[in-house]
Design an enzyme around this catalytic site. Sequence first.
Site, mmCIF file in Angstrom:
data_model
loop_
_atom_site.group_PDB
_atom_site.id
_atom_site.type_symbol
_atom_site.label_atom_id
_atom_site.label_comp_id
_atom_site.label_asym_id
_atom_site.label_seq_id
_atom_site.Cartn_x
_atom_site.Cartn_y
_atom_site.Cartn_z
ATOM 1 N N ASN A 225 3.600 9.951 5.218
ATOM 2 C CA ASN A 225 4.863 10.655 5.010
ATOM 3 C C ASN A 225 4.774 12.041 5.614
ATOM 4 O OD1 ASN A 225 5.668 9.490 1.629
ATOM 5 N ND2 ASN A 225 5.463 8.402 3.545
ATOM 6 N N ASP B 14 0.816 -1.211 0.000
ATOM 7 C CA ASP B 14 0.000 0.000 0.000
ATOM 8 C C ASP B 14 0.852 1.264 0.000
ATOM 9 O OD1 ASP B 14 -2.431 -1.333 -0.058
ATOM 10 O OD2 ASP B 14 -2.581 -1.460 2.121
ATOM 11 N N SER C 206 -8.232 7.175 9.479
ATOM 12 C CA SER C 206 -9.546 7.701 9.844
ATOM 13 C C SER C 206 -10.413 6.634 10.511
ATOM 14 C CB SER C 206 -10.245 8.252 8.599
ATOM 15 O OG SER C 206 -11.578 8.600 8.864
ATOM 16 N N ALA D 119 -8.363 3.774 6.428
ATOM 17 C CA ALA D 119 -7.000 3.831 6.947
ATOM 18 C C ALA D 119 -7.012 4.456 8.353
ATOM 19 C CB ALA D 119 -6.113 4.606 5.972
#
Length: 305
Positions: free
Chosen positions: A251, A78, A196, A194
């Site tokens: 990131n 992913d 959230s 993800a």
Amino acid sequence: MPKAGIIYNDVKPVASRIAIELKERFTAAGWDICITSAVGGILGYSTPESPVCHTPIEGLTPPGFDSDMKFAVVLGGDGTVLAASRLVAPCGIPILTINTGHMGFLTETYLNQLPQAIEKLLLGDYEIEERAMLTIKVFREDFVLWEALCLNEMVLHREPLTSMCHFEIAIGQHAAVDIAADGVIVSTPTGSTAYSLSAGGPVVTPGVPVLQLVPICPHSLASRALVFPDSEPVNIYPVNTPRLVMIVDGNGGCYVLPDDRVYVEKSPYCARFVRLQPPEFFRILREKLGWGLPHIAKPTSVELP
């Protein structure tokens, strides 16, 4: 001569090996192939000595990758898919995602199905599914300090994540609201499964034109996840906080100071995924997250009455 790309996770030996084998196969079939590591799509991490790691959105596209490409094959997990989407979205290149990682929630197929997948790809036997992305910008006065494309989510929190932050948040033309929390998440429908989801936000099917605002551990019973139209931009102002860190799709790239403004909007670019079978989001939820499975386990090794 048709043109295609290959993007791979160069940390994984299997992905590197398959990338070379695919290039040779496509070249033998008369294709012009560009190959690159996904590392160029990974946003640099900020440090106190280097508070901004900024590459303009259009500046991440690798050499040779352009709108003439029919597709790009992505080899990785992913994280590789997220990085690859930043690399090719400005050119509108569709990506076929092959899982060489772990969860592979965003990937289309697996290595053991690669021969059949490539055969369908070369025959043009596939559909394209578009996923909304976000444009994230950090403004210092009127100057764009930092920007990035985002497929999953933007997270804003203190470093380390151990104390309360205060935010003033304005969505579209609505009145600003004050939120006290460990941080905030702005998520796309793709990102709803993800960070959230872990923070208590709802699952949103990919085709719904909405975004989510999710407080992380809010200091209020009234502060809960909010779903709103993706046509409305979001402005986030840190309040009484020494320094925040920005995380986009896992990131980091920018520290955010109290006088800065974080601007989030639906991007004009989208991620385009090659689908070898009609997209079925609930099947992915069931396979990857166990959604909709029977609430009582029925082990095959036990004969039930």
